[in-house]
Design a protein around this motif. Structure first.
Motif, PDB file in Angstrom:
ATOM      1  N   THR A 484       0.378  30.777 -24.716  1.00 58.08           N
ATOM      2  CA  THR A 484       1.533  30.509 -26.191  1.00 58.08           C
ATOM      3  C   THR A 484       0.503  29.840 -27.000  1.00 58.08           C
ATOM      4  OG1 THR A 484       3.167  30.369 -23.951  1.00 58.08           O
ATOM      5  CG2 THR A 484       3.625  29.791 -26.644  1.00 58.08           C
ATOM      6  N   SER A 485      -0.055  28.835 -27.046  1.00 60.73           N
ATOM      7  CA  SER A 485      -0.350  28.485 -27.938  1.00 60.73           C
ATOM      8  C   SER A 485      -1.324  29.365 -29.067  1.00 60.73           C
ATOM      9  CB  SER A 485      -1.594  27.638 -28.186  1.00 60.73           C
ATOM     10  OG  SER A 485      -0.588  26.305 -27.638  1.00 60.73           O
ATOM     11  N   ARG A 486      -2.785  29.907 -28.304  1.00 61.01           N
ATOM     12  CA  ARG A 486      -3.017  31.034 -28.592  1.00 61.01           C
ATOM     13  C   ARG A 486      -2.388  32.489 -29.027  1.00 61.01           C
ATOM     14  NH1 ARG A 486      -7.132  32.618 -24.190  1.00 61.01           N
ATOM     15  NH2 ARG A 486      -5.815  31.749 -22.524  1.00 61.01           N
ATOM     16  N   LEU A 487      -1.146  32.602 -28.705  1.00 62.47           N
ATOM     17  CA  LEU A 487      -0.019  33.235 -29.316  1.00 62.47           C
ATOM     18  C   LEU A 487       0.536  33.728 -30.556  1.00 62.47           C
ATOM     19  CD1 LEU A 487       0.787  36.369 -29.303  1.00 62.47           C
ATOM     20  CD2 LEU A 487       2.609  34.949 -28.157  1.00 62.47           C
ATOM     21  N   MET A 488       0.868  31.770 -31.214  1.00 55.70           N
ATOM     22  CA  MET A 488       1.741  31.475 -32.268  1.00 55.70           C
ATOM     23  C   MET A 488       0.730  31.515 -32.934  1.00 55.70           C
ATOM     24  SD  MET A 488       4.376  30.915 -31.309  1.00 55.70           S
ATOM     25  CE  MET A 488       4.428  31.948 -30.179  1.00 55.70           C
ATOM     26  N   LEU A 489      -0.991  31.006 -32.646  1.00 56.80           N
ATOM     27  CA  LEU A 489      -2.225  31.489 -33.428  1.00 56.80           C
ATOM     28  C   LEU A 489      -2.364  32.273 -34.384  1.00 56.80           C
ATOM     29  CD1 LEU A 489      -4.369  29.418 -34.910  1.00 56.80           C
ATOM     30  CD2 LEU A 489      -6.030  29.420 -32.978  1.00 56.80           C
ATOM     31  N   ALA A 490      -2.630  32.968 -33.329  1.00 55.79           N
ATOM     32  CA  ALA A 490      -2.469  34.980 -33.204  1.00 55.79           C
ATOM     33  C   ALA A 490      -1.964  35.163 -34.970  1.00 55.79           C
ATOM     34  CB  ALA A 490      -2.918  35.746 -32.321  1.00 55.79           C
ATOM     35  N   LEU A 491       0.142  35.016 -34.199  1.00 56.36           N
ATOM     36  CA  LEU A 491       0.521  35.180 -35.130  1.00 56.36           C
ATOM     37  C   LEU A 491       0.904  34.501 -36.401  1.00 56.36           C
ATOM     38  CD1 LEU A 491       3.695  34.934 -32.609  1.00 56.36           C
ATOM     39  CD2 LEU A 491       3.323  37.263 -33.545  1.00 56.36           C
TER      40      LEU A 491
END
Length: 618
Positions: A484-491
């Motif tokens: 989830t953290s990486r997804l947030m970072l991508a966003l």
């Protein structure tokens, strides 16, 4: 941005002041040292849930204070709230938030040193910080923000402003129309009353100054006999005399004749003669006026009654419509204008209905165009985020934007021909460039009437599928953790130009990833802070990490550790520089000796080369 954080008696922290700078800051240290406790403290001061268990053992309360340095854009949003609640601080560029949690479980919230409700604290703090892992502070998990982020990303705010302007006009027309229709029966009764009032005043044929004249006439009629007697007595004294006594004019005439003779003998008496002539003239005028007045004075009971009746009518109208005749006449004019408005209310209703229809047609065109352009922007957004996820070793992850229209008979009408015309204007290719996750393709937009607000007719939500084969789900429902953290970072990376949250905090973003990906994550976090990414917008970024490759990208490096003081364990934080930082990175590599130190130095050297290259490109 977050400038200072002071923590007192919170968990294992006894007293901890921290000063943060712009850019990218990393917090490292052993598991359990208190890194996440610091992040929890930030969440608490932003209005997070408070429990008495956070109070340090032996203390009666925990206190968290945070100082934020506000940008001009943030002040535009926050200052009206502070003024409304009387919470302005000494320095308008600084905002002080405080939270006190007592052992009893009660908490106290403060803004600029003054106690406020928790709801107000959250209202003021909203938009200051995004903390990954604390969903109540993560703007990307607030679905209502998704349409705003998409519009900023797609540079659609000018078109959206046009939509909002037409919506405000539609609402104003509908309010007036509903008021007229609701009051139609009431207005009919009002019209009857106004007609009666206007007729009553008109029938009276009032004249300004009339009342004063009637009062004078009534006075004369009431005292007619006394006035006649007194006037007769005065006339007799002037012209007729009483018995053997001469009248005043006769005596004055004799004196005047004597003075004429005297003045011929002695010119010095000429002035006396002129004075006597003037007095004689005035006396004659007085006598004539008294005779005229006597002819007007008569005892006329019938006329007196007429005057009394007229005065009674005037006073009744003044009691009802105004204190004076001009006020009564002004009321009649106002009533006539109101009656004219009511009389023409049916015409006004027809005008408003026609205006509503025209505005809805205009709104329909703008809202459909905005929706089509959003879907085009959604495709670009999805492609950009999925590309970022590949860099972060999430090759199979997918991203999409869900569009929903809600049917509403009172909504804005959409017809197929309108959609076709707009598609041809925007470009037919737009119909193919839509995220496959969108629930409604441009080519399949429905006809009908749909609910609208100032953002248009779209209900927008971000969807994700972290792993291949999994269906797309709302962003708020994805699992927590490093994924989830990486997804947030991508966003955050792709939406950096659209995301206006100044401070971004990532807790344990490196969970489940290796050093190679960690370097990529670190570079992207640094780009968010430096403003060198696609959006160019600078953020303050704080990250808790266990990866030296990620930590090496930090502009500021904090080391968090537990120490035993006396018989108590406390958390301490110190900023690392030079050799101390190399030593910390070496320990994070899990090795020892010269090799570990050389590896740590190589990490910092590689980071420095990367930053210079990125700075050269910008």
């Amino acid at each position: 941005m977050l400038a200072e954080l002071r923590i007192h008696d919170f968990a294992i922290i006894d007293e901890l002041p921290l000063t943060f700078a712009p850019g990218f800051s990393v917090l490292t240290g052993e598991t359990g040292a208190g890194k996440s406790i610091i992040i929890d403290a930030v969440g608490l001061v932003l209005g997070g849930r408070a429990e008495s268990t956070v109070v340090r053992a032996g203390a009666d309360r925990a206190i968290i204070e945070a100082t934020f340095r506000l940008s001009p854009a943030q002040r535009v949003a926050i200052d009206p709230v502070l003024r409304r609640e009387g919470l302005e601080g000494d320095n308008p560029a600084l905002l002080l938030l405080g939270r006190e949690v007592r052992l009893s479980g009660r908490s106290v919230s403060r803004v600029n040193g003054r106690a406020v409700t928790l709801v107000l604290l959250r209202e003021v703090a909203e938009g200051l910080v995004d903390i990954h892992g604390q969903s109540e502070h993560l703007s990307l998990l607030r679905v209502r923000e998704h349409v705003n982020l998409l519009d900023r990303y797609g540079e659609l705010w000018p078109l959206r402003a046009q939509v909002a302007n037409v919506v405000s006009h539609v609402r104003a027309v509908r309010r007036e129309l509903a008021d007229l229709v609701l009051r139609e029966q009431e207005l009919a009764h009002r019209a009857d009353l106004l007609q009666f009032q206007i007729g009553e005043i008109s029938a009276a044929a009032l004249q300004p100054g009339e009342e004063e004249g009637l009062l004078e006439e009534r006075l004369r009629l009431t005292h007619a006999e006394q006035l006649a007697a007194l006037v007769g007595e005065a006339i007799r004294a002037l012209e007729e005399g009483e018995g053997e006594s001469l009248a005043a004019l006769d005596l004055l005439g004799a004196a005047l004749r004597a003075l004429e003779v005297l003045a011929r003998i002695d010119p010095a008496l000429e002035l006396g003669l002129r004075a006597a002539e003037s007095v004689n003239y005035q006396m004659e005028e007085l006598a004539r006026s008294l005779r005229d007045y006597r002819e007007q004075v008569e005892s006329n009971p019938r006329r007196l009654q007429e005057v009394e009746d007229r005065l009674a009518l005037i006073r009744r109208l003044e009691r009802k419509y105004g204190p004076t005749i001009p006020d009564v006449l002004a009321y009649a004019e106002k009533a006539a204008r109101e009656l004219d408005t009511i009389t023409h209310s049916e015409e006004r209703i027809a005008e408003l209905q026609a205006e509503e229809e025209r505005l809805l047609a205009e709104l329909s065109g703008l809202a459909v165009e905005l929706s089509l352009r959003r879907r085009e922007a959604a495709k670009r957004l999805a492609a950009g985020i999925e590309e970022e996820l590949e860099d972060l070793r999430m090759e199979g992850a997918r991203f999409g934007v869900d569009f929903q229209w809600r049917e509403d008979p009172e909504g804005v009408p959409v017809i197929e021909s309108q959609i076709s015309n707009l598609k041809s204007q925007i470009g037919e290719s737009a119909s193919q460039r839509v995220s496959e996750s969108a629930s409604q393709r441009i080519g399949d937009l429905p006809e009908g009437c749909f609910a609208f607000d100032t953002s248009g007719i779209d209900r927008v939500g971000f969807l994700v599928s972290p792993n291949p084969g999994e269906p797309l789900k709302p962003l708020a429902k994805i699992a927590s953790g490093g994924e989830t953290s990486r997804l947030m970072l991508a966003l955050k990376t792709v939406l950096s130009r659209a995301d206006e949250t100044p401070t971004l905090i990532f807790d344990e973003i490196d969970q489940g990833i290796g050093g190679r990906v960690g370097a990529t994550v670190g570079e992207k976090l640094w780009e968010l802070a430096a403003g060198t990414g696609p959006g160019g917008l600078r953020h303050q970024v704080l990250c808790v990490t266990h990866l030296p490759q990620l930590a090496g990208f930090g502009d500021v490096h904090f080391h968090v550790e537990k120490v035993v003081t006396g018989e108590r364990t406390v958390t301490q934080v110190r900023q690392l520089q030079g050799g101390a930082r190399v030593e910390e990175l070496a320990q994070m590599l899990g090795a020892s000796g010269e090799g570990a130190y050389r590896s740590a130095e190589e990490i910092l050297a590689q980071v420095e080369r990367c930053k210079r290259q990125e700075a050269g490109r910008t």
